[in-house]
Scaffold this motif. Structure first.
Motif, short mmCIF file in Angstrom:
data_model
loop_
_atom_site.label_atom_id
_atom_site.label_comp_id
_atom_site.label_asym_id
_atom_site.label_seq_id
_atom_site.Cartn_x
_atom_site.Cartn_y
_atom_site.Cartn_z
N PHE A 313 0.82 -1.21 0.00
CA PHE A 313 0.00 0.00 0.00
C PHE A 313 0.85 1.26 0.00
CE2 PHE A 313 -3.18 2.94 2.01
CZ PHE A 313 -4.09 2.87 0.98
N ALA A 335 0.71 6.18 0.36
CA ALA A 335 -0.64 5.63 0.33
C ALA A 335 -1.46 6.35 -0.74
CB ALA A 335 -1.28 5.80 1.70
N ARG A 336 -1.21 7.63 -0.87
CA ARG A 336 -1.91 8.44 -1.86
C ARG A 336 -1.75 7.86 -3.26
NH1 ARG A 336 -3.98 13.22 -2.17
NH2 ARG A 336 -3.33 14.36 -4.02
N ILE A 339 -3.58 4.58 -3.64
CA ILE A 339 -5.01 4.81 -3.81
C ILE A 339 -5.30 5.23 -5.25
CG2 ILE A 339 -6.92 6.33 -3.16
CD1 ILE A 339 -5.72 6.27 -0.30
N VAL A 368 -12.06 8.94 1.69
CA VAL A 368 -11.17 8.49 0.62
C VAL A 368 -11.67 8.97 -0.74
CG1 VAL A 368 -10.26 6.49 -0.58
CG2 VAL A 368 -10.27 6.54 1.90
N ARG A 421 -15.84 3.25 3.82
CA ARG A 421 -14.94 4.28 3.32
C ARG A 421 -14.20 3.77 2.08
NH1 ARG A 421 -10.15 6.07 7.21
NH2 ARG A 421 -11.78 7.23 8.27
N TRP A 422 -13.73 2.54 2.16
CA TRP A 422 -12.98 2.00 1.02
C TRP A 422 -13.90 1.60 -0.11
CZ3 TRP A 422 -8.39 3.54 0.70
CH2 TRP A 422 -7.65 3.78 1.86
N ASN B 221 -3.60 10.31 6.29
CA ASN B 221 -2.55 10.00 5.32
C ASN B 221 -2.86 8.68 4.63
OD1 ASN B 221 -0.18 10.02 3.92
ND2 ASN B 221 1.07 9.34 5.63
N TYR B 222 -3.25 7.67 5.42
CA TYR B 222 -3.56 6.37 4.83
C TYR B 222 -4.85 6.42 4.02
CZ TYR B 222 -0.02 4.46 7.99
OH TYR B 222 1.15 4.19 8.66
N SER B 223 -5.63 7.48 4.19
CA SER B 223 -6.85 7.61 3.38
C SER B 223 -6.58 8.40 2.12
CB SER B 223 -7.96 8.29 4.18
OG SER B 223 -8.31 7.48 5.27
N GLY B 224 -5.32 8.71 1.86
CA GLY B 224 -4.97 9.34 0.61
C GLY B 224 -5.01 10.86 0.62
N ILE B 225 -5.08 11.45 1.81
CA ILE B 225 -5.05 12.91 1.88
C ILE B 225 -3.60 13.37 1.94
CG2 ILE B 225 -5.63 14.88 3.33
CD1 ILE B 225 -8.15 13.30 4.09
N ASN B 226 -3.30 14.42 1.20
CA ASN B 226 -1.94 14.95 1.20
C ASN B 226 -1.77 15.77 2.47
OD1 ASN B 226 0.54 15.96 0.64
ND2 ASN B 226 0.07 16.38 -1.51
#
Lengths: 513, 345
Positions: A313, A335-336, A339, A368, A421-422, B221-226
Motif C-alpha cells: 500500500f 498511500a496516496r 489509492i 477516501v 470508506r474504502w 494520510n492512509y486515506s490518501g489525503i496529502n
C-alpha cells in the motif's frame, strides 16, 4: 498436563494462581508459571493470550488481583519496575529504551549513577560499565555514544544494563524483532552463556524457529489461562501451534474438506510482488494477486502479514524486491499513490490508523472518495448524505444517525464504516487486515458474504486474518508466511486449516534444528 | 417504510450538525452578552452611537475596529490549530508586514493596491516557511514558529534599520482608518476575509481535510489525503491573515514600529480560538466562534478603559473571564458545578 520438573533445586521463580482483570476483560485467570535456575523459558501465546500482562504483573507495572509470587523461596510483591529490579527481576523490552546520544557507560548506569557529595563519579561509571560489558564478552569503548552502535549491540547493552544490578531473573520481551539472523545468533550465544552462569531467562517471542533454537522449556498461554508447561524437546511444532490457537490438529483435519473453488490461475494478474524485503519487517515475500480473487495471507503474528500489506500500500518502502501492477513495474511511495492506482487498505489498527474519531460517520465514509476527487470538487451535501445512508443500510451499521462522531460507535460498527470508506472509493484491490477482529459473529459472516460479492464484481481482495477458519472459508488462494518469508501457497481444494497449520509448523532447511 | 426512516435519519443528522456549531458559539456569545449587559447598566453612553461625517462612532464600533487585527489573526490561527499545530510567529509577521509596507511607501512609487498585494505575498511566504518546517522538516509547530517569532521581529527591524518609519500616504491610510459603508474599513477587511475563508472550508473539501488531518493525521494520510500539503497551506493562510492585520496596524498609526507592532497578539489570537471552542489538539474548528472570542477579549479591554479602572487590571480581568468561558465549555465542569450548586440548596 503440566509435567513435574526434574530438578533437584527448588524453582527460582514460582507464580501461583495469578489473576488480573481490566474493566470488561479478564486478562489473566489463575495463571501458574515456574522458572528454574539455569533455564531459558519461552512464554508463548497468540495476541491477547496474556503474555504481556503476565510480564507486567511480574515486573510490577501492574498489581495482580490475586495469586502469589515467590522468588528464591521468599514471597515478593513488586509495586514498580524499580521494585522488581531490586528484588532481582530485570526486563529488556522489545524497543531499546535507552538514550541514543549518551555514552554506553552512562546508559548502563542511568538512574543509579554512583555519586559522591552529589557529584557523579565518572571513573566508577566507566569501570562498572566495562565490567558489565565484559560479562557479555562484548568488546567496545564504553565512552562512545550509544547511537554509534548497531541496533543489535544496543540490545546487548540493554541486557548489560539489566544485569548491572544483581539480577536473578532476566525477562526478554521480543528482543529479536528488530534483529537480523546473524544478530539473533549473537544474542542466543549470550543467552546461553547467561543461563550457564545460573540465570533464569524468560523469553517472549513470536518466532517459532527461535523458540526451538534456544529454549529449554515452553509455557503456553491462551485467553488468559495456562495451557501447559512443556520441555521444548517433547513438544513438536504442530502441537505448539495447535495449543496456541486452541485447536487440536485432528479436530482441524475433520472439520475441513469438501470445498470446491474454481482454480483462478487463468485470470489476469493485477499485482505481482517478488522478493520483497525490508529490514525488520519482511525477509523474502512473493505475492501474486489476480483480478477478482480473494488471496488469504496466513501466518502467525509477527510473520510479516501486516508488513507485507503496508509495503503493497506504499506506506513502507521495500529495501529490495519488485512490484508490478497491471504488468508495469511501479515504485509505490505513498498511500496516496497506491489509492490512485486503485488500492485500498483497511488497517488492523482501527483506532490509530483507521477512524477519524471526532468526525461524523458520514465524513469518515466519504473521506477516501473526496481525497480522490481533490479539494476543489467537493461532493455535495446531498451526495455525501446519500452515500452515507447507502452504506449504513448496506452494511447494517448501527448508528443513530450519520452525523454521530464515529468514536461513539462500537468497534464492529467502526470497522464497517471504515469498510464503507474504502468501498465508496471503488478500489480494484482491497487489502483487509484483520477486518473481523472484535466484531460479532453475524457481522463477520456479513463481511465474508460481502467479500464474495465484491470479487464477483471483479474486485481483488488481500485478506489477512488470525482466524484460520475465516481464511479457509473466504480465500481462493492462501499464501503462507513464516518468520517474515513466504513459505507456501495453497490453491483451491488444497486449502484447509490442517494444510495451513502444517505449513506454518514445517521446519525449513536453514533452521538450526 | 425505508424512505421514512431515511428521512428521519437525515433530519436527525441536520439537527445534530446545527447543535454542534451552536454549542461552540454559545459560550463566547453568552460571555459577550454578560459583559455588554454590565456596560448597559453601569457604563454611561456605552451603547451610544452617533453619525458624524458619514461614519458611525461609538464604543461598539470602536470595539469592532480595535478587534480587527486579532480577529484576522484568530481566523488564520483557527485553521492552523485545527490541523493540530499552532503559530507563534503571527505577531512578528505583522511587524514584517508593517516594515515592508513602510519601505514600499517611502522608497517606491507603487500604487496602494500593489503595496498591499506585495506585502501580503511576503507574509504568505513567511507563513509558508513555517509550513515547510512543520510539514516537511517535521519540526514541532511550537518550535518551528518560535523561530520566526524571534527572527521575524529581527527581520522587521533590519528592514527599517531599527528606526520607526513614519509616512504620510492618504490612500494607504484608508486601509486602517478609512470609512466604508459608514464603518471603519478594517471591519470590512475582517468580514471579507471571514467570507472567503468560510467559503473555502465549506464549499470545498478543504475544511474536511483540515479537520481530518488535525483529528488523526496518520489515518488521514492512509486515506490518501496529502496531509503535508494541508498543513503547509494552513500556515500560509495564517501568514496571509497576519499580513492583513499588520497592514491595518501600520496604516492606523501611519508608521512601522518593528518593536511593538503586533507584540503578544499571537497569544491573544490563540486565546480567541480557544475561547471559541476549537481544541488545541486539532480537529473540529469554528471560525465564527473564534471571531466571537476575539470580540470578547476586545470588549473586556474597552470596558476597562472606558470605566477608568486602572489599566493594570486589564490583563487579570481578561484572564479571569477567559478561564470562566473555557471552564464553561467543558461539559464535565458544568456537571460538577451543577452538582455542587444542587447539593448546597
Amino acid at each position: 498436563m503440566p509435567q513435574t520438573v526434574p530438578s533437584i533445586e527448588p524453582p527460582l521463580l514460582t507464580l501461583r494462581g495469578i489473576e488480573k482483570s481490566f474493566p470488561g476483560v479478564k486478562a489473566l485467570a489463575g495463571v501458574d508459571f515456574t522458572l528454574n535456575r539455569r533455564e531459558i523459558h519461552a512464554l508463548m501465546g497468540e495476541n491477547g493470550a496474556g503474555k504481556s500482562t503476565l510480564i507486567k504483573v511480574l515486573t510490577g507495572v501492574y498489581r495482580r488481583d490475586s495469586g502469589t509470587m515467590q522468588l528464591g523461596g521468599s514471597e515478593i510483591d513488586p509495586r514498580s519496575p524499580q521494585d522488581a529490579q531490586q528484588a532481582g527481576i530485570s526486563t529488556v523490552y522489545q524497543e531499546v529504551n535507552l538514550i541514543p546520544h549518551l555514552s554506553v557507560a552512562e546508559n548502563i548506569s542511568l538512574g543509579r549513577q554512583p555519586k559522591r557529595l552529589g557529584f557523579l563519579r565518572w571513573g566508577e561509571i566507566a569501570q562498572r560499565a566495562e565490567k558489565a560489558i565484559a560479562r557479555l564478552d562484548l568488546k567496545l569503548d564504553v565512552r562512545k555514544p550509544l547511537s554509534s552502535c548497531s541496533i543489535a549491540v544496543q540490545q546487548l547493552i540493554a541486557i548489560a544494563r539489566a544485569l548491572d544490578t544483581d539480577a536473578r531473573v532476566l525477562i526478554l520481551d521480543e528482543p529479536t524483532s528488530s534483529l537480523d539472523t546473524r544478530e539473533v545468533e549473537q544474542l542466543f550465544v549470550l543467552m546461553r552463556k547467561l543461563r550457564d552462569q545460573g540465570l533464569g531467562i524468560v523469553f517472549v517471542t513470536h518466532f517459532l524457529d527461535q523458540v526451538y533454537a534456544v529454549s529449554d522449556r515452553i509455557t503456553i498461554l491462551r485467553n488468559g489461562q495456562r495451557v501447559g508447561d512443556y520441555a521444548a524437546v517433547d513438544l513438536s511444532r504442530i502441537e505448539l501451534i495447535s495449543k496456541m490457537i486452541g485447536k487440536d490438529l485432528s479436530e482441524v483435519e475433520r472439520e475441513s474438506g469438501g470445498k470446491a473453488k474454481p482454480l483462478s490461475t487463468a485470470r489476469e494478474i493485477l499485482v505481482q510482488a517478488t522478493g520483497l524485503k525490508r529490514k525488520g519487517a519482511v525477509e523474502n515475500v512473493d505475492l501474486t494477486i489476480r483480478k477478482g480473487e480473494v488471496v488469504g495471507l496466513a501466518g502467525l503474528l509477527g510473520s510479516g502479514r501486516t508488513e507485507t500489506a503496508r509495503i503493497l500500500f506504499g506506506i513502507d518502502k521495500p529495501d529490495a524486491g519488485k512490484i508490478e501492477i497491471d504488468g508495469h513495474k511501479r515504485e509505490l511511495r505513498s498511500a496516496r499513490q497506491a489509492i490512485a492506482l486503485g488500492f485500498g487498505f483497511s488497517s488492523e489498527d482501527r483506532k490509530t490508523e483507521g477512524i477519524i474519531p471526532n468526525l461524523s460517520v458520514r465524513e469518515n465514509i466519504i473521506l477516501v472518495l473526496q481525497g480522490q476527487r481533490g479539494w476543489l470538487r467537493l461532493l455535495s451535501r446531498k451526495e455525501q448524505e446519500e452515500l452515507a445512508a447507502k452504506y449504513i443500510a448496506m452494511l447494517n451499521i448501527a448508528t443513530s444517525d450519520a452525523e454521530k462522531p464515529i468514536r461513539f460507535l462500537s468497534g464492529g460498527n467502526q470497522q464497517k464504516a471504515l469498510l464503507a470508506r474504502w468501498l465508496a472509493s471503488k478500489p480494484r484491490l482491497l487489502i483487509l487486515d484483520e477486518p473481523t477482529r472484535g466484531i460479532d459473529v453475524g457481522a463477520k459472516f456479513e463481511i465474508q458474504k460481502l467479500m464474495r460479492s465484491l470479487t464477483n464484481e471483479g474486485m481483488s481482495i488481500l485478506f489477512i486474518s488470525s482466524e484460520l477458519e475465516e481464511v479457509v472459508r473466504s480465500s481462493d488462494r492462501v499464501v503462507i508466511l513464516r518468520d517474515r518469508a513466504r513459505i507456501a501457497e495453497l490453491v483451491g481444494e488444497e486449502i484447509s486449516q490442517a494444510a495451513i497449520l502444517s505449513s506454518i509448523a514445517g521446519t525449513n532447511e536453514s533452521s538450526p534444528e | 417504510m425505508k424512505a421514512a426512516s431515511d428521512n428521519a435519519l437525515q433530519r436527525e443528522s441536520k439537527a445534530r450538525r446545527h447543535s454542534e456549531a451552536w454549542h461552540h458559539l454559545k459560550w463566547p456569545l453568552i460571555a459577550l452578552a454578560v459583559v455588554l449587559l454590565f456596560n448597559f447598566f453601569f457604563t454611561p453612553l456605552f451603547f451610544h452611537l452617533e453619525m458624524k461625517d458619514g461614519r458611525i462612532y461609538g464604543s461598539l464600533i470602536d470595539i469592532l475596529n480595535r478587534a480587527a487585527p486579532v480577529m484576522l489573526l484568530s481566523l488564520g490561527m483557527t485553521i492552523v490549530i485545527a490541523t493540530g499545530g499552532v503559530d507563534l510567529s503571527v505577531g512578528a509577521v505583522m511587524a514584517i508586514a508593517g516594515s515592508i509596507a513602510a519601505l514600499l511607501i517611502t522608497k517606491s512609487s507603487y500604487s496602494f493596491l500593489s503595496i498591499v498585494i506585495l506585502t501580503v505575498c511576503a507574509c504568505a511566504v513567511a507563513g509558508t516557511w513555517n509550513g515547510v518546517l512543520v510539514a516537511y522538516a517535521q519540526v514541532q509547530p511550537i518550535v518551528a514558529t518560535l523561530i520566526l517569532m524571534v527572527a521575524g521581529r529581527g527581520i522587521a527591524q533590519l528592514l527599517t534599520n531599527g528606526q520607526i518609519i513614519t509616512f504620510e500616504n492618504p490612500s494607504f491610510a484608508f486601509f486602517g482608518g478609512g470609512t466604508f459603508l459608514a464603518l471603519p474599513f478594517p471591519i470590512t477587511i475582517v468580514a471579507v476575509t471571514f467570507a472567503i475563508l468560510s467559503t473555502l472550508v465549506n464549499r470545498t473539501a478543504a475544511g474536511l481535510f483540515i479537520e481530518a488531518v488535525g483529528d488523526n493525521e496518520k489515518a488521514s494520510n492512509y486515506s490518501g489525503i496529502n496531509t503535508r500539503l494541508v498543513k503547509l497551506a494552513a500556515y500560509t493562510l495564517g501568514g496571509i491573515c497576519a499580513g492583513l492585520a499588520g497592514l491595518i496596524v501600520a496604516s492606523d498609526i501611519k508608521a512601522a514600529d518593528a518593536n511593538n507592532a503586533g507584540l503578544y497578539l499571537e497569544l491573544d489570537s490563540i486565546l480567541a480560538v480557544v475561547v471559541g471552542g476549537t481544541a488545541l489538539t486539532g480537529g473540529r474548528f469554528f471560525l465564527l466562534s473564534s471571531l466571537a472570542g476575539a470580540l470578547l477579549i476586545q470588549t473586556i479591554t474597552t470596558t476597562i478603559l472606558t470605566r477608568a479602572i486602572p489599566v493594570e487590571f486589564t490583563l487579570i480581568v481578561k484572564a479571569v473571564v477567559i478561564i470562566i468561558v473555557c471552564l464553561l465549555q467543558s461539559e464535565e465542569f458544568r456537571k460538577k458545578a451543577l452538582q455542587l450548586v444542587r447539593r448546597k440548596s
